[in-house]
Motif scaffolding. Structure first.
Motif, PDB file in Angstrom:
ATOM      1  N   ILE A 148       0.829  -1.206   0.000  1.00  0.00           N
ATOM      2  CA  ILE A 148       0.000   0.000   0.000  1.00  0.00           C
ATOM      3  C   ILE A 148       0.865   1.258   0.000  1.00  0.00           C
ATOM      4  N   GLU A 149       0.369   2.272  -0.661  1.00  0.00           N
ATOM      5  CA  GLU A 149       1.073   3.556  -0.713  1.00  0.00           C
ATOM      6  C   GLU A 149       0.073   4.690  -0.594  1.00  0.00           C
ATOM      7  N   GLN A 150       0.429   5.674   0.199  1.00  0.00           N
ATOM      8  CA  GLN A 150      -0.377   6.892   0.350  1.00  0.00           C
ATOM      9  C   GLN A 150       0.545   8.085   0.178  1.00  0.00           C
ATOM     10  N   ILE A 151       0.176   9.012  -0.698  1.00  0.00           N
ATOM     11  CA  ILE A 151       1.003  10.184  -0.991  1.00  0.00           C
ATOM     12  C   ILE A 151       0.299  11.437  -0.498  1.00  0.00           C
ATOM     13  N   PHE A 152       1.060  12.331   0.145  1.00  0.00           N
ATOM     14  CA  PHE A 152       0.545  13.609   0.628  1.00  0.00           C
ATOM     15  C   PHE A 152       1.331  14.751  -0.002  1.00  0.00           C
ATOM     16  N   ASN A 153       0.662  15.856  -0.253  1.00  0.00           N
ATOM     17  CA  ASN A 153       1.356  17.077  -0.651  1.00  0.00           C
ATOM     18  C   ASN A 153       2.111  17.646   0.538  1.00  0.00           C
ATOM     19  N   SER A 154       3.220  18.316   0.238  1.00  0.00           N
ATOM     20  CA  SER A 154       4.036  18.897   1.301  1.00  0.00           C
ATOM     21  C   SER A 154       4.630  20.205   0.802  1.00  0.00           C
ATOM     22  N   PRO A 155       4.248  21.341   1.408  1.00  0.00           N
ATOM     23  CA  PRO A 155       4.773  22.630   0.945  1.00  0.00           C
ATOM     24  C   PRO A 155       6.285  22.734   1.133  1.00  0.00           C
ATOM     25  N   ILE A 207       7.319  -3.533   7.131  1.00  0.00           N
ATOM     26  CA  ILE A 207       8.423  -2.644   6.786  1.00  0.00           C
ATOM     27  C   ILE A 207       7.895  -1.551   5.861  1.00  0.00           C
ATOM     28  N   THR A 208       8.222  -0.313   6.203  1.00  0.00           N
ATOM     29  CA  THR A 208       7.596   0.840   5.547  1.00  0.00           C
ATOM     30  C   THR A 208       8.655   1.874   5.199  1.00  0.00           C
ATOM     31  N   LYS A 209       8.540   2.452   4.027  1.00  0.00           N
ATOM     32  CA  LYS A 209       9.366   3.597   3.655  1.00  0.00           C
ATOM     33  C   LYS A 209       8.519   4.860   3.747  1.00  0.00           C
ATOM     34  N   VAL A 210       9.140   5.920   4.250  1.00  0.00           N
ATOM     35  CA  VAL A 210       8.445   7.195   4.415  1.00  0.00           C
ATOM     36  C   VAL A 210       9.271   8.286   3.746  1.00  0.00           C
ATOM     37  N   GLY A 211       8.581   9.229   3.119  1.00  0.00           N
ATOM     38  CA  GLY A 211       9.266  10.351   2.466  1.00  0.00           C
ATOM     39  C   GLY A 211       9.421  10.077   0.991  1.00  0.00           C
ATOM     40  N   ASP A 212      10.672  10.063   0.534  1.00  0.00           N
ATOM     41  CA  ASP A 212      10.986   9.686  -0.844  1.00  0.00           C
ATOM     42  C   ASP A 212      11.066   8.157  -0.874  1.00  0.00           C
ATOM     43  N   VAL A 213      10.031   7.508  -1.370  1.00  0.00           N
ATOM     44  CA  VAL A 213       9.920   6.053  -1.218  1.00  0.00           C
ATOM     45  C   VAL A 213      10.459   5.273  -2.418  1.00  0.00           C
ATOM     46  N   ARG A 214      11.164   5.937  -3.311  1.00  0.00           N
ATOM     47  CA  ARG A 214      11.781   5.212  -4.423  1.00  0.00           C
ATOM     48  C   ARG A 214      12.822   4.233  -3.894  1.00  0.00           C
ATOM     49  N   ASN A 215      13.053   3.171  -4.626  1.00  0.00           N
ATOM     50  CA  ASN A 215      14.050   2.187  -4.227  1.00  0.00           C
ATOM     51  C   ASN A 215      15.453   2.719  -4.479  1.00  0.00           C
ATOM     52  N   TYR A 216      16.340   2.543  -3.498  1.00  0.00           N
ATOM     53  CA  TYR A 216      17.751   2.822  -3.748  1.00  0.00           C
ATOM     54  C   TYR A 216      18.250   1.893  -4.849  1.00  0.00           C
ATOM     55  N   GLN A 217      19.083   2.445  -5.716  1.00  0.00           N
ATOM     56  CA  GLN A 217      19.597   1.705  -6.863  1.00  0.00           C
ATOM     57  C   GLN A 217      21.053   1.284  -6.638  1.00  0.00           C
ATOM     58  N   PRO A 218      21.486   0.222  -7.340  1.00  0.00           N
ATOM     59  CA  PRO A 218      22.902  -0.164  -7.228  1.00  0.00           C
ATOM     60  C   PRO A 218      23.807   0.925  -7.787  1.00  0.00           C
ATOM     61  N   LEU A 219      25.048   0.874  -7.412  1.00  0.00           N
ATOM     62  CA  LEU A 219      26.000   1.888  -7.863  1.00  0.00           C
ATOM     63  C   LEU A 219      26.067   1.928  -9.391  1.00  0.00           C
ATOM     64  N   ASP A 362       7.767  15.615  -7.980  1.00  0.00           N
ATOM     65  CA  ASP A 362       7.598  14.876  -6.728  1.00  0.00           C
ATOM     66  C   ASP A 362       8.277  15.546  -5.531  1.00  0.00           C
ATOM     67  N   GLN A 363       8.833  16.726  -5.725  1.00  0.00           N
ATOM     68  CA  GLN A 363       9.619  17.338  -4.657  1.00  0.00           C
ATOM     69  C   GLN A 363       8.769  17.849  -3.506  1.00  0.00           C
ATOM     70  N   ASN A 364       7.569  18.261  -3.793  1.00  0.00           N
ATOM     71  CA  ASN A 364       6.706  18.798  -2.745  1.00  0.00           C
ATOM     72  C   ASN A 364       5.657  17.772  -2.330  1.00  0.00           C
ATOM     73  N   GLN A 365       6.155  16.632  -1.893  1.00  0.00           N
ATOM     74  CA  GLN A 365       5.294  15.558  -1.441  1.00  0.00           C
ATOM     75  C   GLN A 365       6.086  14.638  -0.518  1.00  0.00           C
ATOM     76  N   TYR A 366       5.388  13.814   0.214  1.00  0.00           N
ATOM     77  CA  TYR A 366       6.000  12.661   0.877  1.00  0.00           C
ATOM     78  C   TYR A 366       4.978  11.540   0.861  1.00  0.00           C
ATOM     79  N   ALA A 367       5.457  10.319   1.077  1.00  0.00           N
ATOM     80  CA  ALA A 367       4.571   9.166   0.982  1.00  0.00           C
ATOM     81  C   ALA A 367       4.881   8.170   2.086  1.00  0.00           C
ATOM     82  N   PHE A 368       3.913   7.303   2.356  1.00  0.00           N
ATOM     83  CA  PHE A 368       4.093   6.096   3.153  1.00  0.00           C
ATOM     84  C   PHE A 368       3.919   4.909   2.206  1.00  0.00           C
ATOM     85  N   LEU A 369       4.875   4.005   2.191  1.00  0.00           N
ATOM     86  CA  LEU A 369       4.805   2.812   1.352  1.00  0.00           C
ATOM     87  C   LEU A 369       5.112   1.603   2.225  1.00  0.00           C
ATOM     88  N   SER A 370       4.090   0.747   2.437  1.00  0.00           N
ATOM     89  CA  SER A 370       4.230  -0.408   3.322  1.00  0.00           C
ATOM     90  C   SER A 370       4.140  -1.701   2.535  1.00  0.00           C
TER      91      SER A 370
END
Length: 947
Positions: A148-155, A207-219, A362-370
């Motif tokens: 599940i993912e929920q996105i909110f606007n963030s000034p 396990i949940t990601k908050v904020g910028d919920v994109r996956n970290y990528q390999p080098l 996507d800069q003015n937002q944050y999300a919860f991704l569980s």
């Protein structure tokens, strides 16, 4: 699989929550405490039904389901709230509008987007339009649920805090990613606090990601160039660290040695214990902007980009650390990169991953991704300030029960006291030297080597535990906290008993893994209520009945086996009593503490429970549990990262936090130090003790070298003198500190306070990660650089500030260079503060708080409430406590001491207050031997003191 809860039948459920009766003119259905809405656009980003529940005028519960019915699973985190707030509902244009006495909730009839507004229609928080939500069906252990993912606007000017405890040296998480994953040194608490004076409690255990919920990528997601200029890889050189002789040189595109299973990626010819590795070349990104690098490391790691040293850290191999660093990069521009790694021991870890800059849209937002949930489930909490928001969190998850007063004193610990004689000898040495102490901690392995989980003392080393505890109590007036893990070795009676009842996780046993001592073990299933009861009964029988005072609940992530990939950690927890390990992963520490708290309160309703746990979750504060920051390293940068870690933990709604003063894991250079390393070790501990005296719980702990102050430095050394000074100052401040603790229960107060809590209007401080308020009056500024004799201190605007030590006055709203000699940490007192100090004591119950010296810092009106109770029982829950209000008026220069309110057994009826008044023009040092400006005798009746 057994379940704690049951579901109503489908027919009954549909009868109650059916929407077949929706008319064409009304797009919602009222319930007892809210409304249910079916958005007219019914897609995966919307959800089929939205339930809005009014918990209070300022708390809204929002649930969105992709199914035709709502889940009836009870929350592990949120407790029932008894309230009947007034609210109304109406339809206006394309919106359904629910109104309470404090806020508006607007739901778009078509899209289901939700907006939270004040009564004037000004936006407080709103879900992002179009990409509001996402439900992705998943199966975990055969259990159906949704990612599940929920996105909110963030000034742009929003700052985000809380979310537990993390070691990345960050204060404001806006634009960052926060991973809510229980791990040694990282604590997941799904509560976000905004500087816009609202909070979100995310009711999910996965396990949940908050904020910028994109996956970290390999080098390799970056463009890589070798040392010779070839595209596609970096040049990796493996060498002997003593001789410098190269053993391997190869091309590597990714650096990912994250877990035990990754050790096979190394060549057999590379001897890790003797090796050093360098990666060299250039990198470039396809994007312009702030590039984030996530570094997991053990051993010594240094990373340079374009010649700038971004990472310089160390951590022991068995407990890797993490760091997030960022650097500006221009699209397609090549940057020099150099990575130098000296592994620690025969197994060591290093991984470097990256995130490209956040896309502009996507800069003015944050999300919860569980990872797993039946539905999107969260609480919106509004407040006039951060304290009110945190109070809302505790309304939902439970009061922070009051810790025993002795817990506010000093605790001495080390890894570990090996014998009864050694432990008693340490306490005797403290008393002989007149070093204040209230609690001694007995760490692991007091049992026989193969008897983990029996909770039985090894009689060869602890021949008389009852006598030892009696001596601690009666002779030394000291409490004993003991280490208990949720862990059982095979082959002992406790293992057999738990196993016979089906209370153990079995995968680690079946896989044949052994712990670092060479034995097979596993953990019990804390989600099972019967297992929790049995776990407590075993503790009660062999420990509590002997007189143990407090519990050190270690490895509660749960750390069944260290350094395994997350999928294997979940596998080791499968199955849980409630469901899949994926779904319930983060809630283990909450359930573990629940069993111990409820068990002890049932066994002995009088004595306050006290638990120290290495991990936490939302609601833990109701189970008398404090949290420490795990097995951190003894390094200056680790000390610094504890400041923001502790502040954000406190901003997560849990008021009791502590750390290993001096750090736990120690570099080998300190074990048999040369003179230069010994000097640094002493200064590191001195600075850390100065900081540690001003966090909610004051506790020294760590591996060798021995951690007692007299083992750190001799009596005549400035390190010893400074550590003793701050220890005694902490005890002098006990009336202040225990009053703050009382307010955590009575008024949902927070002791360790991010600057945003008291000075939220000051935009200059929202990113400050190395200063905080200790209570309402003391601005704490730890010194975390070796050899520093000053540091920059920002004094929040709107107040004047006094130097604690000299009484000198400084205007607020400016950054100053504060003096920080070896023996002192800069501390400033807020204008208008009233600080009560008690007499010098050796332990918290040695004598009554009398006389009390009131330091009065003039220039503004000020107040303080002195809170007192019986200190060790739960009578305060029944009203057995007293308060005395102090109120200073700057305009008429009077201090009013109010009528005492309340009473308790043993209360001091008559007492003396000595008042020392400090003004901007007349500084007075912190000196308890100086003559007071006024002395008054107080018998519980109002007194007005005129200056």
């Amino acid at each position: 699989m057994r379940k704690l809860y049951t579901f109503l039948s489908t027919s009954i459920f549909l009868l109650v929550f059916s929407f077949s009766s929706f008319s064409q003119d009304v797009h919602y259905q009222k319930t007892d405490n809210g409304i249910i809405v079916q958005p007219s656009i019914n897609g995966v980003n919307i959800g089929k039904q939205i339930k809005i529940e009014v918990i209070s005028d300022k708390i809204i519960h929002t649930v969105v389901t992709p199914e035709n019915k709502f889940s009836l699973e009870p929350s592990l985190m949120v407790i029932p709230v008894k309230s009947k707030p007034t609210w109304s509902v109406s339809e206006i244009a394309n919106f359904i509008q629910l109104k309470t006495q404090s806020l508006l909730v607007k739901i778009n009839i078509a899209s289901g987007q939700i907006q939270y507004q004040d009564l004037n229609g000004k936006s407080i928080l709103e879900e992002k339009v179009q990409t509001t939500r996402l439900f992705k069906p998943v199966s975990n252990d055969g259990e159906s649920s949704y990612e599940i993912e929920q996105i909110f606007n963030s000034p742009k000017d929003e700052a985000i805090y809380g979310l537990g405890q993390h070691q990345d040296d960050m204060m404001n998480y806006k634009g960052k990613q926060v991973l809510l994953l229980q791990n040694n040194t990282d604590v997941a608490i799904p509560f976000l606090l905004s500087n816009k004076n609202y909070g979100i409690l995310w009711d999910n255990y996965s396990i949940t990601k908050v904020g910028d919920v994109r996956n970290y990528q390999p080098l390799s997601s970056l463009r890589l160039f070798s040392k010779e200029g070839d595209q596609g890889w970096l040049t990796a050189t493996y060498a002997d660290k003593k001789t410098g002789k190269e053993t391997i040189k190869r091309a590597e595109s990714d650096i990912d040695y994250s877990f035990l299973s990754d050790m096979k990626k190394f060549s057999d010819s590379f001897k890790m214990a003797d090796g050093i590795v360098k990666w060299e070349g250039k990198i470039s990104s396809g994007y312009t902007g702030l590039q984030h690098f996530n570094v997991k490391y053990a051993g010594y790691i240094k990373i340079w980009i374009n010649g700038e040293l971004l990472v310089d850290k160390w951590r022991q191999a068995w407990n890797p650390g993490s760091a997030v660093v960022e650097t500006e990069m221009q699209k397609d521009k090549k940057y020099d990169v150099k990575i130098e790694w000296i592994p620690d021991g025969t197994e060591s870890y290093l991984a470097i991953k990256c995130l490209t800059p956040i896309p502009e849209e996507d800069q003015n937002q944050y999300a919860f991704l569980s990872e797993s949930g039946n539905e999107i489930n969260y609480y919106f909490i509004l407040g006039g300030n951060a304290d009110e928001v945190i109070s809302g969190y505790r309304t939902l998850t439970g009061k922070a029960v009051l810790m025993p007063k002795w817990a506010m004193g000093f605790w001495q610990s080390r890894e570990r006291y090996k014998t009864q004689e050694e432990l008693l000898g340490v306490v005797k040495e403290f008393r002989d030297r007149k070093i204040p102490i209230d609690n001694i901690v007995l760490d692991w392995q007091y049992w026989k080597p193969d008897r983990w989980g029996t909770h039985e003392f090894d009689k060869s080393r602890f021949p008389d535990p009852e006598g030892m505890i009696k001596t601690l109590h009666d002779t030394y007036h000291t409490r004993l906290m003991i280490s208990v893990w949720p862990k059982f070795y095979t082959g002992n009676s406790n293992y057999d008993l738990m196993n016979k009842n089906g209370f153990l996780y079995k995968r680690n046993i079946v896989d044949g893994r052994k712990d670092w001592l060479g034995y097979q073990s596993t953990f019990y299933d804390a989600f099972n209520p019967e297992a929790r009861e049995m776990f407590w009964s075993l503790m009660n029988k062999t420990l509590y009945k002997k007189g143990i005072d407090a519990w050190w609940m270690d490895a509660t992530e749960p750390d069944i086996h260290s350094n395994l990939p997350i999928w294997e950690r979940k596998q080791n927890m499968t199955p849980t009593y409630l469901g899949s390990a994926t779904k319930y992963f983060n809630a283990f520490p909450l359930q573990n503490s629940k069993g111990v708290y409820e068990g002890q309160r049932k066994e002995n309703p009088d004595d306050r429970v006290f638990i120290l746990t290495r991990s936490a979750y939302g609601g833990l504060q109701r189970y008398a549990a404090a949290t420490w920051s795990g097995d951190i390293a003894s390094r200056w940068e680790d000390m610094k990262s504890q400041i923001s870690a502790g502040i954000n933990f406190s901003l997560s709604g849990l008021p009791y936090w502590t750390m290993d003063i001096g750090g736990f894991s120690v570099e080998r250079r300190y074990e048999n130090p040369n003179p230069a390393d010994l000097a640094e070790w002493r200064e590191l501990n001195t600075r850390w003790y100065q900081f540690g005296a001003f966090v909610p719980l004051f506790r020294g702990h760590g591996q060798f070298p021995l951690r007692e102050v007299y083992n750190i430095a001799p009596t005549d050394h400035p390190a010893y003198k400074s550590i003793l000074y701050y220890n005694k100052l902490r005890y002098r401040l006990m009336p202040y500190i225990y009053s703050l603790a009382g307010q955590t229960y009575q008024k949902d107060y927070t002791i360790m306070r991010g600057l945003v809590m008291d000075f939220g209007a000051d935009e200059k401080l929202k990113n400050i990660a190395d200063q905080y308020m200790f209570g309402p009056s003391l601005l704490i500024n730890p010194v975390y650089k070796y050899g520093a004799t000053n540091r920059k201190v920002y004094l929040p605007e709107g107040n004047g500030w006094y130097d604690l030590y000299t009484g000198g006055y400084v205007k607020g709203g400016q950054t100053i260079t504060a003096k920080a000699p070896y023996s002192q940490m800069p501390i400033y007192v807020k204008e208008g503060a009233i600080i009560p100090y008690g007499p010098e004591i050796q332990y918290t119950s040695e004598k009554p708080n009398d006389p009390i010296t009131l330091y009065l810092y003039t220039g503004k009106d000020g107040t303080f409430t002195l809170y007192e109770d019986e200190g060790t029982n739960y009578n305060y829950e029944k009203g057995a406590f007293s308060t005395i209000d102090f109120e200073y008026s700057e305009s008429v220069k009077t201090l009013t001491i109010s009528n005492r309110k309340g009473a308790f057994k043993g209360m001091l009826e008559n007492r003396t207050f000595n008042v020392i008044r400090i003004t901007a023009k007349k500084a007075k040092a912190l000196n308890f031997n100086q003559a007071p400006d006024k002395t008054v005798s107080y018998a519980g009746k109002k007194i007005v003191i005129k200056f």
